[in-house]
Design a protein around this motif. Structure first.
Motif, PDB file in Angstrom:
ATOM      1  N   PHE A 127       0.861  -1.191   0.000  1.00  0.00           N
ATOM      2  CA  PHE A 127       0.000   0.000   0.000  1.00  0.00           C
ATOM      3  C   PHE A 127       0.894   1.236   0.000  1.00  0.00           C
ATOM      4  CE2 PHE A 127      -2.580   3.354   1.996  1.00  0.00           C
ATOM      5  CZ  PHE A 127      -3.732   3.289   1.225  1.00  0.00           C
ATOM      6  N   LEU A 181       3.017  -4.724   3.244  1.00  0.00           N
ATOM      7  CA  LEU A 181       3.989  -3.627   3.335  1.00  0.00           C
ATOM      8  C   LEU A 181       3.291  -2.325   2.957  1.00  0.00           C
ATOM      9  CD1 LEU A 181       7.043  -2.910   3.596  1.00  0.00           C
ATOM     10  CD2 LEU A 181       7.229  -3.295   1.131  1.00  0.00           C
ATOM     11  N   SER A 182       3.386  -1.314   3.822  1.00  0.00           N
ATOM     12  CA  SER A 182       2.807   0.000   3.503  1.00  0.00           C
ATOM     13  C   SER A 182       3.899   1.042   3.632  1.00  0.00           C
ATOM     14  CB  SER A 182       1.671   0.344   4.479  1.00  0.00           C
ATOM     15  OG  SER A 182       0.691  -0.659   4.497  1.00  0.00           O
ATOM     16  N   ILE A 183       3.991   1.918   2.646  1.00  0.00           N
ATOM     17  CA  ILE A 183       5.090   2.887   2.650  1.00  0.00           C
ATOM     18  C   ILE A 183       4.614   4.298   2.352  1.00  0.00           C
ATOM     19  CG2 ILE A 183       7.373   3.432   1.722  1.00  0.00           C
ATOM     20  CD1 ILE A 183       7.633   0.646   0.765  1.00  0.00           C
ATOM     21  N   ASP A 184       5.139   5.230   3.113  1.00  0.00           N
ATOM     22  CA  ASP A 184       4.977   6.654   2.882  1.00  0.00           C
ATOM     23  C   ASP A 184       6.040   7.045   1.841  1.00  0.00           C
ATOM     24  OD1 ASP A 184       5.203   9.394   2.954  1.00  0.00           O
ATOM     25  OD2 ASP A 184       5.526   9.537   5.115  1.00  0.00           O
ATOM     26  N   MET A 187       9.096   9.618   2.108  1.00  0.00           N
ATOM     27  CA  MET A 187      10.321   9.406   2.896  1.00  0.00           C
ATOM     28  C   MET A 187      11.551   9.193   2.024  1.00  0.00           C
ATOM     29  SD  MET A 187       9.658   9.769   6.045  1.00  0.00           S
ATOM     30  CE  MET A 187      10.729   8.923   7.190  1.00  0.00           C
ATOM     31  N   LEU A 188      11.402   8.391   0.978  1.00  0.00           N
ATOM     32  CA  LEU A 188      12.557   8.079   0.118  1.00  0.00           C
ATOM     33  C   LEU A 188      12.395   8.664  -1.282  1.00  0.00           C
ATOM     34  CD1 LEU A 188      13.028   4.262   0.979  1.00  0.00           C
ATOM     35  CD2 LEU A 188      14.035   6.227   2.146  1.00  0.00           C
ATOM     36  N   GLY A 189      11.200   9.167  -1.603  1.00  0.00           N
ATOM     37  CA  GLY A 189      10.934   9.615  -2.975  1.00  0.00           C
ATOM     38  C   GLY A 189      10.556   8.414  -3.828  1.00  0.00           C
ATOM     39  N   ASP A 192      13.564   5.709  -5.050  1.00  0.00           N
ATOM     40  CA  ASP A 192      14.132   4.913  -3.958  1.00  0.00           C
ATOM     41  C   ASP A 192      13.077   4.020  -3.311  1.00  0.00           C
ATOM     42  OD1 ASP A 192      16.802   5.443  -4.031  1.00  0.00           O
ATOM     43  OD2 ASP A 192      16.916   6.091  -1.931  1.00  0.00           O
ATOM     44  N   LEU A 195      13.050   0.936  -5.402  1.00  0.00           N
ATOM     45  CA  LEU A 195      14.188   0.050  -5.091  1.00  0.00           C
ATOM     46  C   LEU A 195      13.982  -0.672  -3.765  1.00  0.00           C
ATOM     47  CD1 LEU A 195      17.175   2.330  -6.188  1.00  0.00           C
ATOM     48  CD2 LEU A 195      16.202   0.357  -7.416  1.00  0.00           C
ATOM     49  N   PHE A 196      13.391   0.062  -2.815  1.00  0.00           N
ATOM     50  CA  PHE A 196      13.148  -0.508  -1.492  1.00  0.00           C
ATOM     51  C   PHE A 196      12.112  -1.637  -1.564  1.00  0.00           C
ATOM     52  CE2 PHE A 196      10.949  -0.137   2.708  1.00  0.00           C
ATOM     53  CZ  PHE A 196      11.996  -0.601   3.489  1.00  0.00           C
ATOM     54  N   ASP A 199      13.641  -4.671  -3.065  1.00  0.00           N
ATOM     55  CA  ASP A 199      14.429  -5.407  -2.075  1.00  0.00           C
ATOM     56  C   ASP A 199      13.523  -6.339  -1.253  1.00  0.00           C
ATOM     57  OD1 ASP A 199      16.758  -6.013  -0.576  1.00  0.00           O
ATOM     58  OD2 ASP A 199      16.049  -4.670   1.007  1.00  0.00           O
ATOM     59  N   PHE A 200      12.338  -5.833  -0.885  1.00  0.00           N
ATOM     60  CA  PHE A 200      11.376  -6.654  -0.129  1.00  0.00           C
ATOM     61  C   PHE A 200      10.953  -7.870  -0.968  1.00  0.00           C
ATOM     62  CE2 PHE A 200       7.095  -7.608   1.605  1.00  0.00           C
ATOM     63  CZ  PHE A 200       7.359  -7.592   2.970  1.00  0.00           C
ATOM     64  N   ARG A 203      13.836 -10.389  -1.156  1.00  0.00           N
ATOM     65  CA  ARG A 203      13.979 -11.116   0.120  1.00  0.00           C
ATOM     66  C   ARG A 203      12.870 -12.157   0.280  1.00  0.00           C
ATOM     67  NH1 ARG A 203      17.229  -8.579   4.219  1.00  0.00           N
ATOM     68  NH2 ARG A 203      17.996  -6.552   3.589  1.00  0.00           N
ATOM     69  N   ARG A 204      11.662 -11.768  -0.101  1.00  0.00           N
ATOM     70  CA  ARG A 204      10.518 -12.671   0.023  1.00  0.00           C
ATOM     71  C   ARG A 204      10.652 -13.863  -0.925  1.00  0.00           C
ATOM     72  NH1 ARG A 204       6.960 -15.184   3.093  1.00  0.00           N
ATOM     73  NH2 ARG A 204       5.056 -15.706   2.000  1.00  0.00           N
TER      74      ARG A 204
ATOM     75  N   ASN B 180       5.329   5.899   8.694  1.00  0.00           N
ATOM     76  CA  ASN B 180       6.109   5.975   7.461  1.00  0.00           C
ATOM     77  C   ASN B 180       6.274   4.599   6.813  1.00  0.00           C
ATOM     78  OD1 ASN B 180       8.089   8.248   9.313  1.00  0.00           O
ATOM     79  ND2 ASN B 180       6.655   8.834   7.727  1.00  0.00           N
ATOM     80  N   SER B 182       4.958   0.359   7.373  1.00  0.00           N
ATOM     81  CA  SER B 182       4.241  -0.684   8.130  1.00  0.00           C
ATOM     82  C   SER B 182       4.579  -2.033   7.511  1.00  0.00           C
ATOM     83  CB  SER B 182       2.726  -0.479   8.061  1.00  0.00           C
ATOM     84  OG  SER B 182       2.376   0.805   8.501  1.00  0.00           O
ATOM     85  N   ILE B 183       4.921  -2.994   8.360  1.00  0.00           N
ATOM     86  CA  ILE B 183       5.361  -4.287   7.824  1.00  0.00           C
ATOM     87  C   ILE B 183       4.685  -5.462   8.517  1.00  0.00           C
ATOM     88  CG2 ILE B 183       7.362  -5.732   7.301  1.00  0.00           C
ATOM     89  CD1 ILE B 183       9.122  -3.369   7.568  1.00  0.00           C
ATOM     90  N   LEU B 188       8.936 -11.853   6.119  1.00  0.00           N
ATOM     91  CA  LEU B 188      10.388 -12.090   6.089  1.00  0.00           C
ATOM     92  C   LEU B 188      10.886 -12.751   7.368  1.00  0.00           C
ATOM     93  CD1 LEU B 188      11.589  -8.617   4.656  1.00  0.00           C
ATOM     94  CD2 LEU B 188      10.916 -10.652   3.377  1.00  0.00           C
ATOM     95  N   PHE B 196      15.606  -5.342   6.954  1.00  0.00           N
ATOM     96  CA  PHE B 196      14.858  -4.565   5.962  1.00  0.00           C
ATOM     97  C   PHE B 196      14.560  -3.154   6.493  1.00  0.00           C
ATOM     98  CE2 PHE B 196      10.662  -3.591   3.954  1.00  0.00           C
ATOM     99  CZ  PHE B 196      11.129  -3.436   2.666  1.00  0.00           C
ATOM    100  N   ARG B 203      18.715   4.371   4.074  1.00  0.00           N
ATOM    101  CA  ARG B 203      18.322   5.142   2.887  1.00  0.00           C
ATOM    102  C   ARG B 203      17.792   6.522   3.293  1.00  0.00           C
ATOM    103  NH1 ARG B 203      17.359   2.133  -2.004  1.00  0.00           N
ATOM    104  NH2 ARG B 203      17.544  -0.103  -1.697  1.00  0.00           N
ATOM    105  N   ARG B 204      16.991   6.553   4.350  1.00  0.00           N
ATOM    106  CA  ARG B 204      16.413   7.822   4.803  1.00  0.00           C
ATOM    107  C   ARG B 204      17.513   8.748   5.337  1.00  0.00           C
ATOM    108  NH1 ARG B 204      12.977  11.848   4.140  1.00  0.00           N
ATOM    109  NH2 ARG B 204      12.422  12.834   6.093  1.00  0.00           N
ATOM    110  N   ILE B 207      19.323  10.441   2.570  1.00  0.00           N
ATOM    111  CA  ILE B 207      18.555  11.575   2.030  1.00  0.00           C
ATOM    112  C   ILE B 207      18.658  12.782   2.970  1.00  0.00           C
ATOM    113  CG2 ILE B 207      16.178  12.389   1.587  1.00  0.00           C
ATOM    114  CD1 ILE B 207      15.646   9.531   0.444  1.00  0.00           C
TER     115      ILE B 207
END
Lengths: 211, 211
Positions: A127, A181-184, A187-189, A192, A195-196, A199-200, A203-204, B180, B182-183, B188, B196, B203-204, B207
């Motif tokens: 998300f 996995l939920s990401i803002d 934070m990384l743009g 990135d 890429l992040f 990576d998940f 790994r999975r 920021n 959620s996992i 993993l 992870f 990475r943050r 930046i």
């Protein structure tokens, strides 16, 4: 990639989720489906694509209105009333999503794909969200609208997506535990974040390859 | 680490969030605070630690009951009634959290630290969740309880944490956009989830170092 992987992406409107999905599919070298899912569901079912567009991620699209405008029905045997309900279109789209996920690795954006593929072990649900400021700026830029219009769209489209998701799944849209996995993305743009997530995924896949 | 970083961790009960927080602090080589925050807030305020324990992540701990049991008040000048309210204890704990975050890099678990430090640019907020099955198994193992007791604890402690967070912040507990990152720790496993998150932190920081 040797093993199949399906990444589903839910997203706040204007968060950059679509762009992240496209770029992720590109660097993973796998297929990408967003609005294409509707065209494919239409093709599979024999219905006009416009039916799916009218109902896209809405609980109550006005299909009889769409029908009255003359969108034609091209199928031969399907029961007419059942198919023309939003539930019917959801079912057709679900069949298309399942069928695509069986065949190949891909990234799918929206349309409850995470829920439809919940029993698929190779599925990772993501998300994407973002700050209100970033979202408003993205909507203004991409949709060429004023700040107020962007705010209005943000609120109404998120409401639509949320109602659609909550109606068709047993989960809650935008709630962390509904996704892996939920990401803002602020934070990384965008790049990135891609890429992040990659990576998940890697790994999975490594873990799945040992199971 | 050269630059300061604060990682706050919200977590479903039994998700492994505490263990992930501890291991993350360890590999980042920074301090870790969880229940320690209460002891420090008690020390800072001159109140007994038991007051904080009774009120820990609860909106309405029975403090007058705690007081009736004879927990002593060791401060000299603070206004008595204000401090003995949960809001008063929340304020004292917030002061401790802000003061620790000013001094050093650290991982802080729970206690609305993400909200208290929302204006701190070096703060990254993480939420850890897990499958119901994994959570029940962890609670049974760590708390030595039956499956039913584990289910009951899971429901009641999450409810407490959620009420506490929703009462003291303008955000919603467990909702993706409140954090920021959620996992789902089941994807993993604990150790890879730690690595992870560490990657996200690095990475943050990269930046932030260019801003």
């Amino acid at each position: 990639m040797e093993n199949k992987i399906i990444v589903t992406i839910g997203r706040q409107f204007g968060s950059g989720g679509r762009e992240i999905g496209q770029k992720l599919a590109e660097i993973l070298g796998i297929a990408y489906y967003d609005k294409e899912l509707m065209a494919m569901a239409a093709k599979d079912s024999g219905l006009c694509e416009e039916f799916f567009e009218k109902a896209d991620e809405r609980v109550s699209g006005n299909l009889s209105y769409a029908f009255s405008l003359g969108y034609s029905y091209m199928g031969a045997y399907a029961p007419f009333n059942d198919i023309l309900s939003n539930d019917g279109l959801f079912k057709l789209q679900s069949d298309t999503i399942r069928s695509l996920a069986e065949k190949q690795s891909c990234v799918m954006v929206g349309r409850c794909a995470d829920y439809i593929l919940r029993n698929e072990p190779s599925c990772i649900s993501v998300f994407i969200h973002n700050t209100a400021e970033n979202r408003i700026n993205r909507i203004m830029e991409y949709d060429k609208v004023t700040e107020q219009e962007a705010k209005d769209r943000m609120a109404s489209i998120d409401k639509s997506r949320s109602s659609y998701y909550n109606y068709y799944t047993n989960k809650a849209w935008g709630v962390a535990s509904s996704y892996n996995l939920s990401i803002d993305a602020s934070m990384l743009g965008i790049d990135d974040t891609v890429l992040f997530i990659k990576d998940f995924v890697m790994r999975r896949m490594e873990i799945l390859s040992h199971q």
